[in-house]
Design a protein around this motif. Structure first.
Motif, PDB file in Angstrom:
ATOM      1  N   VAL A   1      -5.594 -33.120   9.594  1.00  0.00           N
ATOM      2  CA  VAL A   1      -4.619 -34.168   9.266  1.00  0.00           C
ATOM      3  C   VAL A   1      -3.688 -34.390  10.447  1.00  0.00           C
ATOM      4  CG1 VAL A   1      -2.677 -34.805   7.761  1.00  0.00           C
ATOM      5  CG2 VAL A   1      -4.722 -33.764   6.775  1.00  0.00           C
ATOM      6  N   ARG A   2      -3.239 -33.255  11.041  1.00  0.00           N
ATOM      7  CA  ARG A   2      -2.315 -33.387  12.189  1.00  0.00           C
ATOM      8  C   ARG A   2      -2.984 -34.119  13.359  1.00  0.00           C
ATOM      9  NH1 ARG A   2      -0.275 -28.117  10.504  1.00  0.00           N
ATOM     10  NH2 ARG A   2       1.801 -28.515   9.696  1.00  0.00           N
ATOM     11  N   LYS A   3      -4.286 -33.860  13.545  1.00  0.00           N
ATOM     12  CA  LYS A   3      -5.004 -34.518  14.650  1.00  0.00           C
ATOM     13  C   LYS A   3      -5.048 -36.035  14.419  1.00  0.00           C
ATOM     14  CE  LYS A   3      -9.375 -34.278  17.120  1.00  0.00           C
ATOM     15  NZ  LYS A   3     -10.721 -33.727  17.147  1.00  0.00           N
ATOM     16  N   ILE A   4      -5.374 -36.425  13.191  1.00  0.00           N
ATOM     17  CA  ILE A   4      -5.476 -37.860  12.892  1.00  0.00           C
ATOM     18  C   ILE A   4      -4.092 -38.520  12.995  1.00  0.00           C
ATOM     19  CG2 ILE A   4      -5.963 -39.527  11.046  1.00  0.00           C
ATOM     20  CD1 ILE A   4      -8.182 -37.523  10.132  1.00  0.00           C
ATOM     21  N   VAL A   5      -3.075 -37.864  12.401  1.00  0.00           N
ATOM     22  CA  VAL A   5      -1.719 -38.425  12.458  1.00  0.00           C
ATOM     23  C   VAL A   5      -1.260 -38.527  13.913  1.00  0.00           C
ATOM     24  CG1 VAL A   5       0.699 -38.020  11.847  1.00  0.00           C
ATOM     25  CG2 VAL A   5      -1.088 -37.689  10.129  1.00  0.00           C
TER      26      VAL A   5
ATOM     27  N   SER B   1       2.437 -50.922  14.117  1.00  0.00           N
ATOM     28  CA  SER B   1       2.860 -50.877  12.707  1.00  0.00           C
ATOM     29  C   SER B   1       2.212 -49.691  12.002  1.00  0.00           C
ATOM     30  CB  SER B   1       2.582 -52.189  11.977  1.00  0.00           C
ATOM     31  OG  SER B   1       1.239 -52.539  12.113  1.00  0.00           O
ATOM     32  N   ARG B   2       0.995 -49.341  12.405  1.00  0.00           N
ATOM     33  CA  ARG B   2       0.386 -48.138  11.828  1.00  0.00           C
ATOM     34  C   ARG B   2       1.126 -46.890  12.317  1.00  0.00           C
ATOM     35  NH1 ARG B   2      -5.966 -47.868  11.532  1.00  0.00           N
ATOM     36  NH2 ARG B   2      -5.483 -49.670  10.250  1.00  0.00           N
ATOM     37  N   ARG B   3       1.565 -46.913  13.596  1.00  0.00           N
ATOM     38  CA  ARG B   3       2.354 -45.784  14.102  1.00  0.00           C
ATOM     39  C   ARG B   3       3.617 -45.607  13.268  1.00  0.00           C
ATOM     40  NH1 ARG B   3       3.846 -46.916  19.663  1.00  0.00           N
ATOM     41  NH2 ARG B   3       5.627 -47.996  18.813  1.00  0.00           N
ATOM     42  N   GLU B   4       4.288 -46.732  12.974  1.00  0.00           N
ATOM     43  CA  GLU B   4       5.530 -46.655  12.188  1.00  0.00           C
ATOM     44  C   GLU B   4       5.255 -46.026  10.815  1.00  0.00           C
ATOM     45  OE1 GLU B   4       7.329 -50.470  11.647  1.00  0.00           O
ATOM     46  OE2 GLU B   4       8.946 -49.641  10.408  1.00  0.00           O
ATOM     47  N   ALA B   5       4.146 -46.445  10.174  1.00  0.00           N
ATOM     48  CA  ALA B   5       3.818 -45.890   8.856  1.00  0.00           C
ATOM     49  C   ALA B   5       3.515 -44.395   8.961  1.00  0.00           C
ATOM     50  CB  ALA B   5       2.630 -46.632   8.261  1.00  0.00           C
ATOM     51  N   LEU B   6       2.724 -44.017   9.948  1.00  0.00           N
ATOM     52  CA  LEU B   6       2.291 -42.617  10.019  1.00  0.00           C
ATOM     53  C   LEU B   6       3.375 -41.687  10.561  1.00  0.00           C
ATOM     54  CD1 LEU B   6      -1.471 -42.995  10.838  1.00  0.00           C
ATOM     55  CD2 LEU B   6      -0.398 -42.303   8.732  1.00  0.00           C
ATOM     56  N   GLU B   7       4.408 -42.259  11.190  1.00  0.00           N
ATOM     57  CA  GLU B   7       5.525 -41.408  11.614  1.00  0.00           C
ATOM     58  C   GLU B   7       6.265 -40.821  10.413  1.00  0.00           C
ATOM     59  OE1 GLU B   7       6.540 -43.060  16.091  1.00  0.00           O
ATOM     60  OE2 GLU B   7       7.587 -43.945  14.381  1.00  0.00           O
ATOM     61  N   ALA B   8       6.049 -41.426   9.243  1.00  0.00           N
ATOM     62  CA  ALA B   8       6.699 -40.908   8.029  1.00  0.00           C
ATOM     63  C   ALA B   8       5.937 -39.721   7.423  1.00  0.00           C
ATOM     64  CB  ALA B   8       6.809 -42.027   6.988  1.00  0.00           C
ATOM     65  N   VAL B   9       4.734 -39.440   7.920  1.00  0.00           N
ATOM     66  CA  VAL B   9       3.904 -38.392   7.322  1.00  0.00           C
ATOM     67  C   VAL B   9       4.374 -37.007   7.766  1.00  0.00           C
ATOM     68  CG1 VAL B   9       1.572 -37.377   7.267  1.00  0.00           C
ATOM     69  CG2 VAL B   9       1.874 -39.869   7.161  1.00  0.00           C
ATOM     70  N   GLU B  10       4.508 -36.107   6.798  1.00  0.00           N
ATOM     71  CA  GLU B  10       4.749 -34.691   7.109  1.00  0.00           C
ATOM     72  C   GLU B  10       3.636 -33.891   6.460  1.00  0.00           C
ATOM     73  OE1 GLU B  10       8.713 -33.298   6.217  1.00  0.00           O
ATOM     74  OE2 GLU B  10       9.520 -35.255   6.799  1.00  0.00           O
ATOM     75  N   VAL B  11       3.142 -32.900   7.165  1.00  0.00           N
ATOM     76  CA  VAL B  11       2.014 -32.118   6.661  1.00  0.00           C
ATOM     77  C   VAL B  11       2.524 -30.782   6.134  1.00  0.00           C
ATOM     78  CG1 VAL B  11      -0.218 -31.102   7.249  1.00  0.00           C
ATOM     79  CG2 VAL B  11       0.540 -33.196   8.393  1.00  0.00           C
ATOM     80  N   ALA B  12       2.013 -30.386   4.961  1.00  0.00           N
ATOM     81  CA  ALA B  12       2.377 -29.079   4.403  1.00  0.00           C
ATOM     82  C   ALA B  12       1.115 -28.415   3.874  1.00  0.00           C
ATOM     83  CB  ALA B  12       3.396 -29.250   3.278  1.00  0.00           C
ATOM     84  N   GLY B  13       1.171 -27.085   3.790  1.00  0.00           N
ATOM     85  CA  GLY B  13      -0.011 -26.338   3.387  1.00  0.00           C
ATOM     86  C   GLY B  13      -0.213 -26.272   1.883  1.00  0.00           C
TER      87      GLY B  13
ATOM     88  N   VAL C   1       5.786 -28.409  -0.090  1.00  0.00           N
ATOM     89  CA  VAL C   1       6.289 -29.791  -0.177  1.00  0.00           C
ATOM     90  C   VAL C   1       7.574 -29.811  -1.009  1.00  0.00           C
ATOM     91  CG1 VAL C   1       5.802 -32.132  -0.984  1.00  0.00           C
ATOM     92  CG2 VAL C   1       3.971 -30.768   0.023  1.00  0.00           C
ATOM     93  N   ILE C   2       7.541 -29.107  -2.147  1.00  0.00           N
ATOM     94  CA  ILE C   2       8.712 -29.075  -3.032  1.00  0.00           C
ATOM     95  C   ILE C   2       9.900 -28.442  -2.308  1.00  0.00           C
ATOM     96  CG2 ILE C   2       9.615 -28.067  -5.178  1.00  0.00           C
ATOM     97  CD1 ILE C   2       6.714 -28.454  -6.309  1.00  0.00           C
ATOM     98  N   LYS C   3       9.646 -27.356  -1.581  1.00  0.00           N
ATOM     99  CA  LYS C   3      10.736 -26.706  -0.826  1.00  0.00           C
ATOM    100  C   LYS C   3      11.309 -27.651   0.223  1.00  0.00           C
ATOM    101  CE  LYS C   3       9.583 -21.858  -1.202  1.00  0.00           C
ATOM    102  NZ  LYS C   3       8.754 -20.833  -0.591  1.00  0.00           N
ATOM    103  N   ALA C   4      10.435 -28.375   0.922  1.00  0.00           N
ATOM    104  CA  ALA C   4      10.898 -29.294   1.972  1.00  0.00           C
ATOM    105  C   ALA C   4      11.770 -30.394   1.364  1.00  0.00           C
ATOM    106  CB  ALA C   4       9.699 -29.898   2.700  1.00  0.00           C
TER     107      ALA C   4
END
Ligand code: SAM
Length: 130
Positions: free
Chosen positions: A1-5, A19-31, A36-39
């Motif tokens: 996921v990190r590679k694609i993002v 515009s795709r960069r702007e959308a994907l800059e919002a992505v955060e990856v969690a295990g 995710v809930i903690k973040a």
């Protein structure tokens, strides 16, 4: 996921498609879902209300209208959880604060791609009416 993002944010993809960069800059990856809930908890006060989704959910579901009202009345953080090709694991559904009624249409087949399910769900909950 990190590679694609990374391709779309820091790599050639982001240069070619801002515009795709702007959308994907919002992505955060969690295990895990717990991570995710903690973040989210670090940024929001109060509990994180998890909302399970699925094409086959039946029991104890809230409707889109009910959840819209709950969110407006109670406020707080809501984490919508969407699954993969097999749907969500049973324990994720069981442990969720809410189960959202499935998106349905005019006939019985309702197994949507996840991107379609996300788009329809967000529109039913947050889209402007009228
Ligand atoms: N067979 C799976 C099921 O019964 O939920 C559908 C898997 S679908 C490819 C991937 C994800 O999209 C699901 O886990 C769910 O989050 C969402 N999804 C698909 N259809 C949906 C529907 N009709 N209503 C709500 N969510 C749906």
């Amino acid at each position: 996921v990190r590679k694609i993002v990374g391709h779309w944010t820091r790599g050639a993809g982001g240069f070619l498609n801002p515009s795709r960069r702007e959308a994907l800059e919002a992505v955060e990856v969690a295990g895990t879902l717990e991570e995710v809930i903690k973040a989210i908890s670090r940024e929001e006060s109060g509990p994180v209300n998890t909302v399970a989704t699925g094409a086959r959910l039946k029991d104890s579901c809230v409707s889109h209208g009910q959840l819209h009202e709950i969110m407006g009345k109670n406020g707080g953080a809501y984490l919508f959880v969407f699954g993969t090709g097999w749907g969500l694991a049973g324990e994720v559904i069981e442990n969720s604060r809410y189960r959202l009624e499935p998106v349905t249409g005019p006939d019985s087949y309702n197994h949507l791609s996840v991107r379609s399910a996300v788009a329809v769900t967000l529109d039913r909950l947050f889209g402007r009416r009228g």
